[in-house]
Design a protein around this motif. Structure first.
Motif, mmCIF file in Angstrom:
data_model
loop_
_atom_site.group_PDB
_atom_site.id
_atom_site.type_symbol
_atom_site.label_atom_id
_atom_site.label_comp_id
_atom_site.label_asym_id
_atom_site.label_seq_id
_atom_site.Cartn_x
_atom_site.Cartn_y
_atom_site.Cartn_z
ATOM 1 N N GLU A 72 0.967 -1.303 -0.134
ATOM 2 C CA GLU A 72 0.014 -0.208 0.344
ATOM 3 C C GLU A 72 0.823 0.982 -0.180
ATOM 4 O OE1 GLU A 72 -2.237 -1.082 3.660
ATOM 5 O OE2 GLU A 72 -3.397 -2.218 2.621
ATOM 6 N N ARG A 73 1.617 0.938 0.796
ATOM 7 C CA ARG A 73 2.922 2.261 0.577
ATOM 8 C C ARG A 73 3.588 2.181 -0.726
ATOM 9 N NH1 ARG A 73 6.857 2.144 5.420
ATOM 10 N NH2 ARG A 73 4.887 2.566 6.715
ATOM 11 N N PHE A 74 3.796 1.469 -1.472
ATOM 12 C CA PHE A 74 4.485 1.555 -2.490
ATOM 13 C C PHE A 74 4.364 1.898 -3.267
ATOM 14 C CE2 PHE A 74 4.654 -1.496 -6.057
ATOM 15 C CZ PHE A 74 5.773 -0.445 -6.710
ATOM 16 N N LEU A 75 2.726 1.895 -3.068
ATOM 17 C CA LEU A 75 1.736 2.031 -4.336
ATOM 18 C C LEU A 75 1.307 3.866 -4.440
ATOM 19 C CD1 LEU A 75 -0.068 2.188 -7.359
ATOM 20 C CD2 LEU A 75 -2.291 1.343 -5.445
ATOM 21 N N SER A 76 1.172 4.264 -3.109
ATOM 22 C CA SER A 76 0.564 5.946 -2.334
ATOM 23 C C SER A 76 2.198 6.242 -2.881
ATOM 24 C CB SER A 76 0.861 5.489 -1.127
ATOM 25 O OG SER A 76 0.829 7.094 -0.819
ATOM 26 N N MET A 77 3.823 5.883 -3.072
ATOM 27 C CA MET A 77 4.254 6.930 -3.076
ATOM 28 C C MET A 77 4.559 7.091 -4.428
ATOM 29 S SD MET A 77 7.469 5.325 -0.359
ATOM 30 C CE MET A 77 8.341 6.322 -0.733
ATOM 31 N N GLN A 78 4.186 5.979 -5.505
ATOM 32 C CA GLN A 78 4.296 6.364 -6.959
ATOM 33 C C GLN A 78 3.730 6.873 -6.971
ATOM 34 O OE1 GLN A 78 3.650 1.510 -7.615
ATOM 35 N NE2 GLN A 78 4.813 1.825 -9.173
ATOM 36 N N LYS A 79 2.029 7.055 -6.760
ATOM 37 C CA LYS A 79 1.380 8.158 -7.193
ATOM 38 C C LYS A 79 1.160 9.569 -6.543
ATOM 39 C CE LYS A 79 -3.234 4.986 -6.816
ATOM 40 N NZ LYS A 79 -4.068 4.410 -6.450
ATOM 41 N N ALA A 80 2.124 9.986 -5.509
ATOM 42 C CA ALA A 80 2.688 10.585 -5.248
ATOM 43 C C ALA A 80 3.745 11.166 -6.190
ATOM 44 C CB ALA A 80 3.478 10.604 -3.540
ATOM 45 N N ALA A 94 7.068 7.606 -15.895
ATOM 46 C CA ALA A 94 8.452 8.125 -15.616
ATOM 47 C C ALA A 94 8.423 8.201 -14.059
ATOM 48 C CB ALA A 94 9.171 8.703 -16.269
ATOM 49 N N ALA A 95 7.690 8.923 -13.546
ATOM 50 C CA ALA A 95 7.234 9.587 -12.542
ATOM 51 C C ALA A 95 6.911 7.785 -11.068
ATOM 52 C CB ALA A 95 5.951 10.279 -12.069
ATOM 53 N N SER A 96 6.080 7.075 -12.078
ATOM 54 C CA SER A 96 5.513 5.869 -11.064
ATOM 55 C C SER A 96 7.036 5.630 -10.768
ATOM 56 C CB SER A 96 4.595 5.191 -11.863
ATOM 57 O OG SER A 96 4.169 3.656 -10.863
ATOM 58 N N GLY A 97 7.881 5.189 -11.938
ATOM 59 C CA GLY A 97 9.381 4.512 -12.088
ATOM 60 C C GLY A 97 9.929 4.703 -10.593
ATOM 61 N N LEU A 98 9.996 6.528 -11.056
ATOM 62 C CA LEU A 98 10.414 7.324 -9.662
ATOM 63 C C LEU A 98 10.383 6.572 -8.336
ATOM 64 C CD1 LEU A 98 11.225 10.285 -11.136
ATOM 65 C CD2 LEU A 98 13.298 8.718 -11.208
ATOM 66 N N GLY A 99 8.582 6.943 -7.907
ATOM 67 C CA GLY A 99 7.841 6.424 -6.989
ATOM 68 C C GLY A 99 8.186 4.820 -6.657
ATOM 69 N N TYR A 100 8.242 3.784 -7.496
ATOM 70 C CA TYR A 100 9.669 2.435 -7.257
ATOM 71 C C TYR A 100 10.707 2.726 -6.441
ATOM 72 C CZ TYR A 100 8.930 -2.325 -8.119
ATOM 73 O OH TYR A 100 9.171 -4.021 -8.621
ATOM 74 N N ILE A 101 11.349 3.619 -7.252
ATOM 75 C CA ILE A 101 12.491 3.028 -7.045
ATOM 76 C C ILE A 101 12.675 4.036 -5.653
ATOM 77 C CG2 ILE A 101 15.049 4.680 -7.319
ATOM 78 C CD1 ILE A 101 14.110 3.712 -9.797
ATOM 79 N N MET A 161 6.198 -6.005 -18.530
ATOM 80 C CA MET A 161 6.933 -6.362 -18.044
ATOM 81 C C MET A 161 7.860 -6.032 -18.128
ATOM 82 S SD MET A 161 5.630 -9.314 -16.753
ATOM 83 C CE MET A 161 4.468 -8.794 -16.084
ATOM 84 N N ALA A 162 8.256 -5.297 -18.851
ATOM 85 C CA ALA A 162 9.946 -4.983 -19.127
ATOM 86 C C ALA A 162 9.954 -3.498 -18.723
ATOM 87 C CB ALA A 162 9.567 -4.266 -20.836
ATOM 88 N N VAL A 163 8.889 -2.715 -17.835
ATOM 89 C CA VAL A 163 8.834 -1.773 -17.637
ATOM 90 C C VAL A 163 9.286 -2.112 -15.831
ATOM 91 C CG1 VAL A 163 7.889 0.801 -16.386
ATOM 92 C CG2 VAL A 163 7.798 -0.131 -18.597
ATOM 93 N N TRP A 164 8.384 -2.997 -15.571
ATOM 94 C CA TRP A 164 8.560 -3.861 -14.648
ATOM 95 C C TRP A 164 9.866 -4.290 -14.453
ATOM 96 C CZ3 TRP A 164 5.143 -8.628 -11.931
ATOM 97 C CH2 TRP A 164 5.426 -8.482 -10.956
ATOM 98 N N ALA A 165 11.107 -5.066 -15.064
ATOM 99 C CA ALA A 165 11.868 -5.383 -14.942
ATOM 100 C C ALA A 165 12.869 -4.620 -14.620
ATOM 101 C CB ALA A 165 12.706 -6.677 -16.481
ATOM 102 N N THR A 166 12.742 -3.163 -15.738
ATOM 103 C CA THR A 166 13.722 -2.241 -16.021
ATOM 104 C C THR A 166 13.593 -1.498 -14.169
ATOM 105 O OG1 THR A 166 13.652 -2.006 -17.697
ATOM 106 C CG2 THR A 166 14.998 -0.401 -16.782
ATOM 107 N N THR A 167 12.808 -1.316 -13.610
ATOM 108 C CA THR A 167 12.213 -0.267 -12.621
ATOM 109 C C THR A 167 13.321 -1.472 -11.672
ATOM 110 O OG1 THR A 167 10.604 0.550 -13.558
ATOM 111 C CG2 THR A 167 11.030 1.191 -11.180
ATOM 112 N N HIS A 168 12.038 -2.022 -11.384
ATOM 113 C CA HIS A 168 12.966 -3.539 -9.640
ATOM 114 C C HIS A 168 14.747 -3.771 -9.905
ATOM 115 C CE1 HIS A 168 12.076 -6.163 -6.609
ATOM 116 N NE2 HIS A 168 13.211 -6.469 -7.446
ATOM 117 N N GLY A 169 15.117 -3.548 -10.767
ATOM 118 C CA GLY A 169 16.388 -3.573 -11.393
ATOM 119 C C GLY A 169 16.986 -2.952 -10.955
ATOM 120 N N LEU A 170 16.697 -1.861 -11.103
ATOM 121 C CA LEU A 170 17.627 -0.373 -10.798
ATOM 122 C C LEU A 170 16.724 -0.020 -9.727
ATOM 123 C CD1 LEU A 170 15.829 1.753 -13.413
ATOM 124 C CD2 LEU A 170 18.186 0.983 -13.368
ATOM 125 N N ALA A 171 16.157 -0.083 -9.010
ATOM 126 C CA ALA A 171 15.597 -0.133 -7.580
ATOM 127 C C ALA A 171 16.747 -1.361 -6.460
ATOM 128 C CB ALA A 171 14.373 -0.193 -7.423
#
Length: 210
Positions: A72-80, A94-101, A161-171
């Protein structure tokens, strides 16, 4: 003595689960999943050793409840992040990905719990719902970008899948203190670079560029 009485009264009215979850997050932050125990959580919360088991069953039950909060916090930070970004779909992605990180770097042990631990039970209704909401958010972002439903279009799902893998890998790499050229950049430049890397996972077909 009055403090103890107030604590008991507060817990009697249903605050004990929240107190235990707060203690559990502190325990996880300090000791990691491997060192996490109900006894440690109970001690932090100032309650009997039996109290956590009464509400959460066992240590894995408490970790499962904590993982739901994590998602829930993970999603909240992406939305923020998205709330501060332009409405254009690529900027939002891109903003969502930065929230993920952001979530990973600010909540390292919680990040590992929600994505790597085998101690959580995804059959738990709240955890399942929270995890699905996180995935559905990415699916919706790709839908807005491509105009195609990833659940119905294979290529759009590949974009997910590509965005998820890239963002998660960066994080994960940043959290492990890897990618030092990125870590050495000033914050604004680093975030710009991260956003560019994330968007490379979904080239802009209209312009032929990424």
């Amino acid at each position: 003595m009055a403090g103890a009485e107030e604590q008991k009264t507060s817990y009697h009215h249903g605050d004990l689960p929240q107190a235990l979850l707060k203690a559990a997050e502190a325990e996880l932050r300090e000791k990691g999943v491997e060192g996490f125990t109900l006894r440690g959580c109970a001690k932090r919360a100032g309650v009997s050793h039996a109290a956590p088991a009464h509400h959460f069953g066992d240590a894995n039950g408490l970790l499962t409840a904590l993982a739901a909060i994590g998602f829930e916090r993970f999603l909240s930070m992406q939305k923020a992040r998205q709330a501060k970004a332009p409405a254009e779909p690529r900027a939002q992605l891109a903003a969502s990905g930065l929230g993920y990180i952001d979530f990973a770097l600010e909540n390292p042990e919680l990040f590992r719990l929600v994505f790597s631990s085998t101690r959580t039970d995804f059959e738990d209704a709240r955890l399942d719902q929270a995890a699905r909401a996180g995935f559905d958010h990415l699916v919706a972002d790709i839908f807005k970008l491509r105009g195609l439903d990833p659940h119905a279009d294979q290529q759009a799902m590949h974009d997910v899948m590509a965005v998820w893998a890239t963002t998660h890998g960066l994080a994960d790499l940043l959290l492990s203190d890897r990618m030092k050229p990125l870590l050495a950049l000033p914050t604004k430049e680093r975030e710009s670079a991260l956003a560019e890397i994330i968007l490379r996972a979904v080239p802009d077909h209209r312009s032929g560029t990424d």
